[in-house]
Design a protein around this motif. Structure first.
Motif, PDB file in Angstrom:
ATOM      1  N   LYS A  57      -1.053   4.737   1.262  1.00 49.71           N
ATOM      2  CA  LYS A  57      -0.790   5.567   0.093  1.00 49.71           C
ATOM      3  C   LYS A  57      -0.902   7.069   0.343  1.00 49.71           C
ATOM      4  N   TYR A 214       1.356   0.336  -1.414  1.00 48.19           N
ATOM      5  CA  TYR A 214       1.740   1.576  -2.075  1.00 48.19           C
ATOM      6  C   TYR A 214       1.351   1.528  -3.552  1.00 48.19           C
ATOM      7  N   CYS A 215       1.126   2.696  -4.128  1.00 48.14           N
ATOM      8  CA  CYS A 215       0.869   2.748  -5.563  1.00 48.14           C
ATOM      9  C   CYS A 215       2.165   2.381  -6.300  1.00 48.14           C
ATOM     10  N   ASP A 216       2.032   2.025  -7.573  1.00 46.95           N
ATOM     11  CA  ASP A 216       3.194   1.571  -8.346  1.00 46.95           C
ATOM     12  C   ASP A 216       4.288   2.630  -8.393  1.00 46.95           C
TER      13      ASP A 216
END
Length: 234
Positions: A57, A214-216
């Motif tokens: 991230k 990964y973040c949304d």
């Protein structure tokens, strides 16, 4: 023996470009060197190839903090970071970007040489350290003399995966044969009610290195771009 220049990865790590591999050009496979030497013989001008990527991230967080607003913010952020690196630490070393750019280069082939890329049913690379949550961000030719890096060791985590949850979680049944059926994937994603327009349910179900997922927002960004390409070309 000529002493190697010190490679300072801090600026890349701070930018989230935390995957770095350095190759001497004369040690690359001949077919790859031929590809690099077209249309001009770059091996006469540069000594090394630097492969940069990001895992997890951190790059997305650094990109957001940079404030870059452009049509291609990820590429622009990467290019700016590379320029800052050379201007600050190695102003006398020439370099040229192969990727991002218009020249074709086998990123997955380079990833295999670096030990980053192993096969997965999803047709994206996977490794034990990052799962599928890494990407190639730049290929740089440089007149540097850094110590070449050793490949990341390991085999595909898929080899020892017993449950194959990615196959079960694909709503398009595009992995039913154990390898991605691209057309099934595309046809499903184009459906109005598709659950995979801005994500991949199979990929996010994979348990390997899931803490680096990964973040949304980042997932929506990348899969939103791929959806635009599908709509334009398929």
């Amino acid at each position: 023996m000529h002493q190697h220049q010190p490679f300072h990865p801090a600026i890349f790590n701070q930018a989230g470009l935390n995957l770095q591999a350095i190759f001497n050009l004369d040690q690359l496979p001949p077919e790859m060197l031929i590809q690099l030497d077209e249309p001009e013989k770059v091996s006469d001008k540069y000594r090394q190839l630097i492969l940069l990527g990001h895992g997890g991230k951190a790059m997305w967080a650094s990109l957001q903090a940079s404030g870059i607003q452009s049509e291609n913010p990820v590429d622009d952020f990467t290019v700016r970071t590379i320029a800052d690196y050379f201007s600050r630490d190695f102003p006398d070393c020439g370099y040229a970007l192969i990727y991002p750019g218009i020249r074709l280069i086998g990123l997955q082939s380079l990833g295999k040489l670096a030990g980053w890329h192993h096969s997965s049913p999803l047709k994206v690379g996977i490794n034990a350290a990052w799962g599928t949550w890494f990407a190639y961000r730049a290929v740089v030719l440089a007149d540097t003399n850094f110590k070449p890096t050793s490949p990341l060791q390991g085999v595909s985590p898929c080899n020892s995966c017993q449950h194959k949850v990615c196959i079960d979680h694909c709503p398009a049944s595009a992995l039913a044969d154990g390898v991605l059926n691209f057309q099934k994937c595309v046809d499903y994603r184009k459906q109005p009610a598709s659950k995979c327009k801005t994500t991949c349910l199979a990929r996010v179900s994979c348990p390997v290195a899931s803490d680096h997922r990964y973040c949304d927002e980042q997932i929506r960004y990348h899969y939103g771009l791929s959806m635009k390409t599908i709509e334009q070309k398929y």
